[in-house]
Design an enzyme around this catalytic site. Structure first.
Site, PDB file in Angstrom:
ATOM      1  N   CYS A  21       0.936  -1.103   0.022  1.00 52.68           N
ATOM      2  CA  CYS A  21      -0.050  -0.069   0.086  1.00 52.68           C
ATOM      3  C   CYS A  21       0.799   1.538   0.126  1.00 52.68           C
ATOM      4  O   CYS A  21       1.798   1.334   0.702  1.00 52.68           O
ATOM      5  CB  CYS A  21      -1.056   0.004   1.212  1.00 52.68           C
ATOM      6  SG  CYS A  21      -2.073  -1.201   1.291  1.00 52.68           S
ATOM      7  N   ARG A  26       8.317   4.496   3.257  1.00 51.04           N
ATOM      8  CA  ARG A  26       8.296   3.378   4.168  1.00 51.04           C
ATOM      9  C   ARG A  26       9.547   2.834   4.379  1.00 51.04           C
ATOM     10  O   ARG A  26      10.147   1.926   3.518  1.00 51.04           O
ATOM     11  CB  ARG A  26       7.266   2.051   3.345  1.00 51.04           C
ATOM     12  CG  ARG A  26       5.952   2.506   3.236  1.00 51.04           C
ATOM     13  CD  ARG A  26       5.220   1.479   2.678  1.00 51.04           C
ATOM     14  NE  ARG A  26       4.723   0.796   3.984  1.00 51.04           N
ATOM     15  CZ  ARG A  26       3.788  -0.125   3.859  1.00 51.04           C
ATOM     16  NH1 ARG A  26       3.090  -0.300   2.571  1.00 51.04           N
ATOM     17  NH2 ARG A  26       3.427  -0.921   4.854  1.00 51.04           N
ATOM     18  N   PRO A  27      10.358   3.498   5.122  1.00 55.16           N
ATOM     19  CA  PRO A  27      11.854   3.399   5.186  1.00 55.16           C
ATOM     20  C   PRO A  27      12.053   2.039   5.998  1.00 55.16           C
ATOM     21  O   PRO A  27      11.407   1.603   6.692  1.00 55.16           O
ATOM     22  CB  PRO A  27      12.308   4.339   6.017  1.00 55.16           C
ATOM     23  CG  PRO A  27      11.155   4.753   6.775  1.00 55.16           C
ATOM     24  CD  PRO A  27       9.975   4.449   5.988  1.00 55.16           C
ATOM     25  N   ILE A  28      13.148   1.214   5.543  1.00 53.35           N
ATOM     26  CA  ILE A  28      13.673  -0.030   6.160  1.00 53.35           C
ATOM     27  C   ILE A  28      14.947   0.440   6.857  1.00 53.35           C
ATOM     28  O   ILE A  28      15.777  -0.782   7.346  1.00 53.35           O
ATOM     29  CB  ILE A  28      13.758  -1.037   5.266  1.00 53.35           C
ATOM     30  CG1 ILE A  28      14.787  -0.799   4.197  1.00 53.35           C
ATOM     31  CG2 ILE A  28      12.422  -1.621   4.553  1.00 53.35           C
ATOM     32  CD1 ILE A  28      15.192  -2.020   3.411  1.00 53.35           C
ATOM     33  N   ASP A  29      15.302   1.367   7.261  1.00 52.32           N
ATOM     34  CA  ASP A  29      16.669   1.902   7.803  1.00 52.32           C
ATOM     35  C   ASP A  29      16.684   1.231   9.304  1.00 52.32           C
ATOM     36  O   ASP A  29      17.718   0.764   9.821  1.00 52.32           O
ATOM     37  CB  ASP A  29      16.958   3.429   8.172  1.00 52.32           C
ATOM     38  CG  ASP A  29      15.550   4.028   9.085  1.00 52.32           C
ATOM     39  OD1 ASP A  29      14.521   3.793   8.466  1.00 52.32           O
ATOM     40  OD2 ASP A  29      15.700   4.884   9.736  1.00 52.32           O
ATOM     41  N   GLN A  30      15.657   1.067  10.044  1.00 47.88           N
ATOM     42  CA  GLN A  30      15.563   0.566  11.501  1.00 47.88           C
ATOM     43  C   GLN A  30      15.885  -0.952  11.205  1.00 47.88           C
ATOM     44  O   GLN A  30      16.621  -1.501  12.095  1.00 47.88           O
ATOM     45  CB  GLN A  30      14.655   0.799  12.249  1.00 47.88           C
ATOM     46  CG  GLN A  30      14.276   2.212  12.523  1.00 47.88           C
ATOM     47  CD  GLN A  30      15.474   2.784  13.359  1.00 47.88           C
ATOM     48  OE1 GLN A  30      15.801   2.351  14.301  1.00 47.88           O
ATOM     49  NE2 GLN A  30      15.905   3.844  12.842  1.00 47.88           N
ATOM     50  N   ASP A 210      -3.972   1.724  11.147  1.00 52.43           N
ATOM     51  CA  ASP A 210      -4.771   0.980  10.126  1.00 52.43           C
ATOM     52  C   ASP A 210      -6.439   0.743  10.247  1.00 52.43           C
ATOM     53  O   ASP A 210      -6.913   0.332   9.462  1.00 52.43           O
ATOM     54  CB  ASP A 210      -4.445  -0.783  10.159  1.00 52.43           C
ATOM     55  CG  ASP A 210      -2.844  -0.838   9.459  1.00 52.43           C
ATOM     56  OD1 ASP A 210      -2.709  -0.061   8.482  1.00 52.43           O
ATOM     57  OD2 ASP A 210      -2.475  -2.062   9.610  1.00 52.43           O
TER      58      ASP A 210
END
Length: 303
Positions: A21, A26-30, A210
């Site tokens: 969606c 939508r970062p994936i740094d963590q 959500d």
């Protein structure tokens, strides 16, 4: 989640960057921060993430932001890492606790899930097990809101009412009736009109992001002006223009939506831009007068 699972089991993973969606960055740094802390090498290129590691070693990891995905991914990777992994500022959603319980049933040693700190003692191996997963709070919440919006009276079975408290509280404030039982919940929207309510989405145990589009649909039919503030995602109001086609009065300013309730919605051709927005539009169409036609249903069907 394939990243953490494959890394933990095989010491390497190659997975396409996430899609799904579209409601902002939508970062994936963590996720990457956690994997690297465990000793993995991470490279991103050609639309995928590649990770490899000779040996995962427990580490002390503090997440800069509360992230369900990063918490789950690092848990999956750390269960068989050598030594102790301590995760701080973790997500506390019910499915985080459920994942820990599941992994523990496979032989993992995870403690503290549901609190701010999770401790994982690495184990040599995992084994098979039978496990029943918990009911989904967002699925249940969506039915709750649908029951209220359509002025219905619905008994939803096979739920954990404790997980639904934030949703229950807001529905009750609108004037809907919510009755909790051991593993079911009854929602009735049989009232003359709904009252306006302010909602701000937050990580669990706050009001879930959500459920924001579905709740906004109910508030579009409430008496008075409601404020909806999105505290998790940067762009989650694309569905508002679709509700406005149906007669809703909503103005969006950055992360806040000002919802002026109307007496009724009317059917219109509308499109779903993501899964929860699609659910919200189905609810709006059910509550509206006349016929609606919803396109882009692949988002709805995916859920």
């Amino acid at each position: 989640y394939f990243l953490g699972a494959l890394l933990g089991r095989f010491g390497e993973a190659n997975v396409p960057l996430p899609g799904g969606c579209d409601f902002g960055v939508r970062p994936i740094d963590q996720h990457i921060k956690g994997f690297e802390a465990l000793g993995a090498n991470v490279t991103i290129g050609h639309g995928s993430v590649s990770i490899n590691c000779d040996s995962l070693v427990g580490s002390h990891i503090y997440f800069d932001v509360v992230s369900v995905g990063a918490t789950i991914n690092v848990m999956l990777a750390a269960v068989m890492a050598k030594g102790l992994t301590i995760l701080e500022n973790v997500a506390k959603e019910p499915h985080i606790v459920d994942l820990a319980n599941f992994l523990n049933s496979l032989g993992a040693d995870i403690r503290g899930a549901g609190t701010d700190v999770i401790k994982i003692h690495g184990v040599e191996r995992l084994h098979g097990a039978n496990y029943s997963i918990i009911p989904d709070q967002i699925e249940a919440g969506t039915y709750m809101v649908a029951a209220a919006a359509t002025k219905g009276n619905v008994l939803i079975r096979g739920v954990i009412p404790k997980h639904l408290e934030a949703i229950t509280e807001k529905l009750v404030k609108t004037g809907a009736s919510v009755v909790e039982y051991d593993d079911s919940i009854r929602v009735s929207g049989e009232v003359d009109h709904f009252e306006h309510v302010n909602v701000k989405t937050m990580p669990y145990p706050g009001f879930p992001t959500d459920m924001q589009p579905q709740m906004t649909t109910v508030l579009s039919l409430a008496e008075g002006t409601s404020l909806v503030t999105e505290g998790v995602w940067s762009s989650r109001y694309r569905y508002v223009d679709e509700l406005k086609r149906m007669g809703a009065h909503i103005q969006v300013d950055d992360k806040t939506a000002v919802v002026e309730g109307v007496e009724k919605l009317t059917g219109a051709p509308i499109q779903a831009y993501d899964l929860r927005a699609g659910a919200a539009l189905v609810i709006a169409a059910l509550a509206a007068q006349g016929e609606s036609e919803i396109s882009n249903v692949q988002y709805i069907e995916r859920g």
